[in-house]
Design a protein around this motif. Structure first.
Motif, PDB file in Angstrom:
ATOM      1  N   GLN A  53      -8.903   2.792  -7.656  1.00  7.39           N
ATOM      2  CA  GLN A  53      -9.049   2.622  -6.216  1.00  7.39           C
ATOM      3  C   GLN A  53      -8.093   1.562  -5.671  1.00  7.39           C
ATOM      4  O   GLN A  53      -7.751   0.592  -6.356  1.00  7.39           O
ATOM      5  CB  GLN A  53     -10.475   2.185  -5.879  1.00  7.39           C
ATOM      6  N   HIS A  54      -7.718   1.755  -4.408  1.00  6.89           N
ATOM      7  CA  HIS A  54      -6.862   0.789  -3.708  1.00  6.89           C
ATOM      8  C   HIS A  54      -7.471   0.564  -2.327  1.00  6.89           C
ATOM      9  O   HIS A  54      -7.518   1.479  -1.499  1.00  6.89           O
ATOM     10  CB  HIS A  54      -5.437   1.328  -3.584  1.00  6.89           C
TER      11      HIS A  54
ATOM     12  N   THR B 208       0.844  -1.192   0.000  1.00  3.32           N
ATOM     13  CA  THR B 208       0.000   0.000   0.000  1.00  3.32           C
ATOM     14  C   THR B 208       0.879   1.242   0.000  1.00  3.32           C
ATOM     15  O   THR B 208       1.617   1.486   0.954  1.00  3.32           O
ATOM     16  CB  THR B 208      -0.931   0.000   1.231  1.00  3.32           C
TER      17      THR B 208
ATOM     18  N   LEU C 257      -8.067   5.602  -1.493  1.00  3.58           N
ATOM     19  CA  LEU C 257      -7.239   4.562  -0.890  1.00  3.58           C
ATOM     20  C   LEU C 257      -7.761   4.285   0.501  1.00  3.58           C
ATOM     21  O   LEU C 257      -8.068   5.212   1.259  1.00  3.58           O
ATOM     22  CB  LEU C 257      -5.771   4.989  -0.835  1.00  3.58           C
TER      23      LEU C 257
ATOM     24  N   TRP D 233      -9.212   9.819   1.339  1.00  2.60           N
ATOM     25  CA  TRP D 233      -8.233   8.918   1.962  1.00  2.60           C
ATOM     26  C   TRP D 233      -8.857   8.344   3.228  1.00  2.60           C
ATOM     27  O   TRP D 233      -9.353   9.098   4.071  1.00  2.60           O
ATOM     28  CB  TRP D 233      -6.958   9.670   2.307  1.00  2.60           C
TER      29      TRP D 233
END
Length: 441
Positions: free
Chosen positions: A299-300, A57, A271, A245
């Motif tokens: 997106q993460h 990440t 994220l 975030w």
């Protein structure tokens, strides 16, 4: 202290912190907790990919200086705010809504008040029941010093809700919590749920953006304490806009013969990095977690889960499903941890990933850490793509390709949906996901 840690962002430095705490006008014991957490925040480095926890990440694009701590100078008009997806069509017994850390709505029914149930926004409950808040705040699994984000949250938290259900009290109506962010808003909500022995409740929590195209920052925490023989149904839907975030510590602990049924939906954010841990503290404790992740664009979403069996004869069952499209990515790292002496443990964890596009990516790392010899612990992970034969079969019967994709995705999540006992939650998650599915060649 390293150079990186010593470099403090101006709008989050000691002067800004002291000004922020003065606004809150809180009891000294809480000021001291915040001060200790702030000192930890200043001393810690931001996490990097050199650490195992963060190696998949990348947060180099995140800059705290782009955001400011919440301000309480003005009030929020609740008539301008949405009421959330999970509350639609539900007869709720109480509701808390906040925007950028400021409370807009805080209600509880007279019936629940008469039963001794305490529910409301954190600041109100603190003012009216300070000793109760002091007894439970940061006393569960949440660690204010776990990392820099945890310390930041513990120092600055605002918004969120507090729920206390006394011994043997049954709360039939769901309680609802909605945390919102506006343009460049900051949400530092702390939700604390306490069920005493034999109590029962259902709590629906969700987060959303007023404008999906605007940036935001969430650094939050959830503490869930389920007492002996208590039963909690808990729903947590993360539905931020795609420029938010999201960093969160979500922790629970379950007492003897207690039950925690936790449904998690993760659909939004730019994220997300979430640690979701449940500790089974006494014999007979049970926890079931059902997780739904859907990602798109870039997106993460990174979820680290832990099922910690501290006592014998406990059961845990974690089932996650993730569908990914575009160039999005998910990271799921699951751990079943069994302490010495926690015999007759029955732990299960599974993650299934469905890749809807060629460039999406899902990393799954299930794990076991067992220090007892009479246990049954299993884990599994699968990753696959959409079967073109299924699409062809549906299109041959008159469905468009997009409709076929939606049916396949819905079917993929059905195993999780079937385990969700609240119809309104099943429908909200299903509709939210279906709206996001696009057509691909």
């Amino acid at each position: 202290m390293s150079v990186a840690a010593a470099t403090t962002v101006e709008n989050w430095n000691a002067e800004a912190f002291n000004d922020y705490v003065k606004q809150l006008n809180e009891p000294q014991w809480l000021v001291d907790l915040r001060q200790e957490a702030f000192e930890s925040f200043e001393q810690k480095d931001w996490p990097t990919r050199k650490e195992e926890e963060w190696m998949r990440t990348d947060i180099r694009g995140f800059s705290l200086k782009k955001f400011n701590p919440p301000s309480f100078a003005t009030q929020v008009d609740p008539s301008t705010l949405p009421t959330g997806l999970l509350a639609q069509g539900v007869d709720i017994g109480g509701q808390v809504i906040s925007l950028n850390g400021k409370t807009a709505v805080s209600t509880i029914s007279d019936e629940l008040k008469a039963k001794g149930v305490i529910f409301g926004d954190f600041r109100t409950v603190l003012a009216e029941h300070g000793d109760l808040v002091k007894k439970y705040l940061f006393q569960g699994e949440f660690d204010p010093h776990f990392d820099k984000f945890s310390a930041l949250h513990a120092a600055y938290f605002s918004g969120g809700a507090f729920l206390y259900v006394p011994r043997n009290v049954q709360v039939e109506q769901p309680l609802h919590v909605l945390n919102l962010v506006g343009d460049n808003g900051v949400d530092l909500a702390h939700t604390l749920i306490v069920l005493e022995e034999g109590a029962q409740a259902t709590v629906l929590t969700e987060s959303a953006s007023l404008d999906d195209d605007q940036p935001g920052f969430h650094c939050g925490a959830i503490e869930v304490i389920v007492g002996d023989r208590a039963n909690l149904r808990f729903v947590n839907l993360q539905n931020w806009g795609e420029k938010v975030w999201h960093f969160a510590q979500q922790k629970g602990c379950v007492g003897q013969d207690g039950n925690l049924f936790w449904t998690l939906g993760a659909l939004g954010s730019r994220l997300s990095k979430v640690n979701q841990h449940v500790a089974l503290d006494k014999p007979g404790a049970h926890c079931e977690v059902n997780g739904v992740l859907f990602t798109e664009n870039k997106q993460h979403l990174s979820y680290h889960t832990q099922q910690y069996h501290r006592a014998p004869n406990c059961t845990s069952n974690f089932l996650y499903k993730a569908a990914l499209q575009d160039q999005s990515r998910t990271v799921w790292r699951g751990m079943i941890k069994v302490a010495p002496g926690a015999q007759k443990t029955d732990g299960y964890q599974r993650i299934d990933n469905l890749l809807l596009t060629e460039h999406s990516r899902a990393d799954s790392i299930p794990g076991l850490e067992i220090e007892a010899d009479d246990v049954r612990c299993t884990h599994g992970a699968t990753t696959g793509k959409v079967d073109e034969e299924q699409i062809f079969y549906a299109m041959a019967r008159g469905y468009t390709r997009k409709e076929a994709m939606r049916m396949i995705v819905t079917g993929f999540f059905q195993q999780v949906f079937d385990r969700i006992t609240l119809e309104s939650v099943r429908e909200a998650l299903g509709h939210a996901i279906a709206r996001r599915v696009r057509e691909y060649d």
